[in-house]
Design a protein around this motif. Structure first.
Motif, PDB file in Angstrom:
ATOM      1  N   UNK A  17     -37.777  39.083  17.470  1.00  0.00           N
ATOM      2  CA  UNK A  17     -36.703  37.846  17.029  1.00  0.00           C
ATOM      3  C   UNK A  17     -36.253  36.981  18.033  1.00  0.00           C
ATOM      4  N   UNK A  18     -35.899  37.505  19.044  1.00  0.00           N
ATOM      5  CA  UNK A  18     -35.419  37.093  20.281  1.00  0.00           C
ATOM      6  C   UNK A  18     -36.599  35.876  20.621  1.00  0.00           C
ATOM      7  N   UNK A  19     -37.938  36.181  20.612  1.00  0.00           N
ATOM      8  CA  UNK A  19     -38.692  35.147  21.029  1.00  0.00           C
ATOM      9  C   UNK A  19     -39.069  34.118  19.907  1.00  0.00           C
ATOM     10  N   UNK A  20     -38.927  34.732  18.576  1.00  0.00           N
ATOM     11  CA  UNK A  20     -39.231  33.723  17.372  1.00  0.00           C
ATOM     12  C   UNK A  20     -38.291  32.809  17.444  1.00  0.00           C
ATOM     13  N   UNK A  21     -36.948  33.152  17.766  1.00  0.00           N
ATOM     14  CA  UNK A  21     -36.009  32.281  17.590  1.00  0.00           C
ATOM     15  C   UNK A  21     -35.943  31.223  18.773  1.00  0.00           C
ATOM     16  N   UNK A  22     -36.459  31.682  19.884  1.00  0.00           N
ATOM     17  CA  UNK A  22     -36.570  30.863  21.102  1.00  0.00           C
ATOM     18  C   UNK A  22     -37.655  29.740  20.771  1.00  0.00           C
ATOM     19  N   UNK A  23     -38.522  30.165  19.999  1.00  0.00           N
ATOM     20  CA  UNK A  23     -39.873  29.084  19.675  1.00  0.00           C
ATOM     21  C   UNK A  23     -39.673  28.419  18.415  1.00  0.00           C
ATOM     22  N   UNK A  24     -38.663  28.679  17.809  1.00  0.00           N
ATOM     23  CA  UNK A  24     -38.229  27.969  16.548  1.00  0.00           C
ATOM     24  C   UNK A  24     -39.377  28.672  15.308  1.00  0.00           C
ATOM     25  N   UNK A  25     -39.684  29.754  15.344  1.00  0.00           N
ATOM     26  CA  UNK A  25     -40.767  30.289  14.531  1.00  0.00           C
ATOM     27  C   UNK A  25     -40.242  31.233  13.502  1.00  0.00           C
ATOM     28  N   UNK A  26     -38.972  31.653  13.487  1.00  0.00           N
ATOM     29  CA  UNK A  26     -38.367  32.515  12.611  1.00  0.00           C
ATOM     30  C   UNK A  26     -38.571  32.520  11.285  1.00  0.00           C
ATOM     31  N   UNK A  27     -38.545  31.437  10.633  1.00  0.00           N
ATOM     32  CA  UNK A  27     -38.813  31.142   9.192  1.00  0.00           C
ATOM     33  C   UNK A  27     -40.179  31.267   9.102  1.00  0.00           C
TER      34      UNK A  27
END
Length: 330
Positions: A28-38
């Protein structure tokens, strides 16, 4: 969890196949950083894997996804308002990047892609008319940024001049009485690649914009992209090397089919290895990243003679921003 394992797990989730024993905090930290969480939640939901997630992970991912959905709905309303105003002045804008799926999505749905702002382009003779039209809607220039904004909106609107790229002409699209021009898949892929690899220097600096790479993978899957034609459109050997390096990353992460000759040149293979290594080993790969930043900075500032005229303080600020601002790259 190592960066490499988190990256592998994030890619697996984006492809709809989460790995076992995933450290979701790191992912999740990496997804947030790369704007890929949604996009991560959307991919897991479409593949039917959300019920396998820990409850707190599922609730968090869905919360971010739903918030992004509401923002995208507001962005689409904002986009349609701007297009309608431009059409009333007989201006048919070009839609770029994230504005395209927002405009084309069905009424009750919006894409899960996290979009930072709205990018529009117009022909050069229409730029003054388009700018005046947007100002009548209440848009004002944002200091220190390339864009116009209003206080009530979810994002900025960036107006630029369209440029011919030698590929297929844009297609006129009409939806609900609105008229826009949408570049073909070839041009959209080329725009993302040139922006990331050459304009922002990701090819030299060894960085990867994972969100844009994911965009390219989805574009290749939905619309089909003639990578060979894109290779032929590159202006010089360095640009072709950059394109092939990006294609190798696209195949490496998302399994996209690419021409076999992409990996023939040693420089391309080395650049691909360097980008993957620094993305998965950010600490021990730091010297490679620093060398790439210095190489890019030297090349960039040696060609922008206007920087010297702005004074040493402005030059130092730009160097610091270039070398130390990671933004959303890996």
């Amino acid at each position: 969890m190592s960066r490499g394992n988190a990256l592998e797990a994030l890619i697996a989730g984006l492809r709809g196949s989460p790995t076992d024993r995933t450290d979701w905090r790191a992912v999740i930290a990496l997804a947030n950083h790369t704007l890929l969480t949604p996009d991560l939640f959307s991919s897991l939901a479409q593949s039917g894997h959300t019920h396998y997630l820990p409850e707190d992970v599922r609730e968090y991912l869905q919360f971010v996804h739903d918030c992004n959905r509401e923002r995208n709905l507001r962005l689409r309303t904002q986009l349609r308002e701007a297009v309608a105003a431009l059409n009333r002045r007989d201006v048919v804008p070009f839609l770029l990047k994230g504005a395209i799926p927002l405009f084309l999505s069905p009424a009750g749905r919006v894409p899960s892609r996290m979009t930072s702002d709205l990018d529009l382009a117009v022909d050069s003779p229409e730029e003054a008319i388009a700018r005046a039209c947007l100002e009548e809607l209440g848009y004002v220039d944002v200091a220190g940024a390339r864009g116009m904004a209003r206080q009530q909106d979810a994002g900025m609107l960036e107006l630029r001049t369209s440029r011919a790229n030698g590929l297929e002409p844009p297609k006129l699209v009409q939806r609900d009485g609105l008229r826009v021009k949408i570049p073909p898949a070839q041009s959209r892929a080329l725009h993302w690649m040139v922006h990331d690899l050459l304009k922002e220097g990701d090819y030299w600096r060894g960085r990867i914009d994972l969100r844009h790479l994911h965009d390219l993978a989805r574009l290749a899957e939905s619309d089909g992209v003639d990578w060979t034609a894109l290779q032929a459109s590159m202006s010089d050997r360095s640009a072709r090397n950059a394109l092939d390096t990006q294609l190798l990353a696209l195949h490496h992460f998302f399994g996209t089919r690419i021409p076999a000759k992409c990996a023939q040149r040693p420089m391309v293979r080395f650049q691909h290895w360097r980008r993957i290594f620094t993305a998965t080993h950010p600490i021990i790969g730091a010297p490679l990243r620093l060398a790439g930043n210095l190489m890019w900075g030297t090349w960039r500032f040696s060609r922008d003679y206007g920087l010297a005229r702005r004074g040493p303080s402005d030059l130092l600020r730009r160097i610091a921003r270039t070398l130390f601002n990671p933004r959303t790259k890996i």
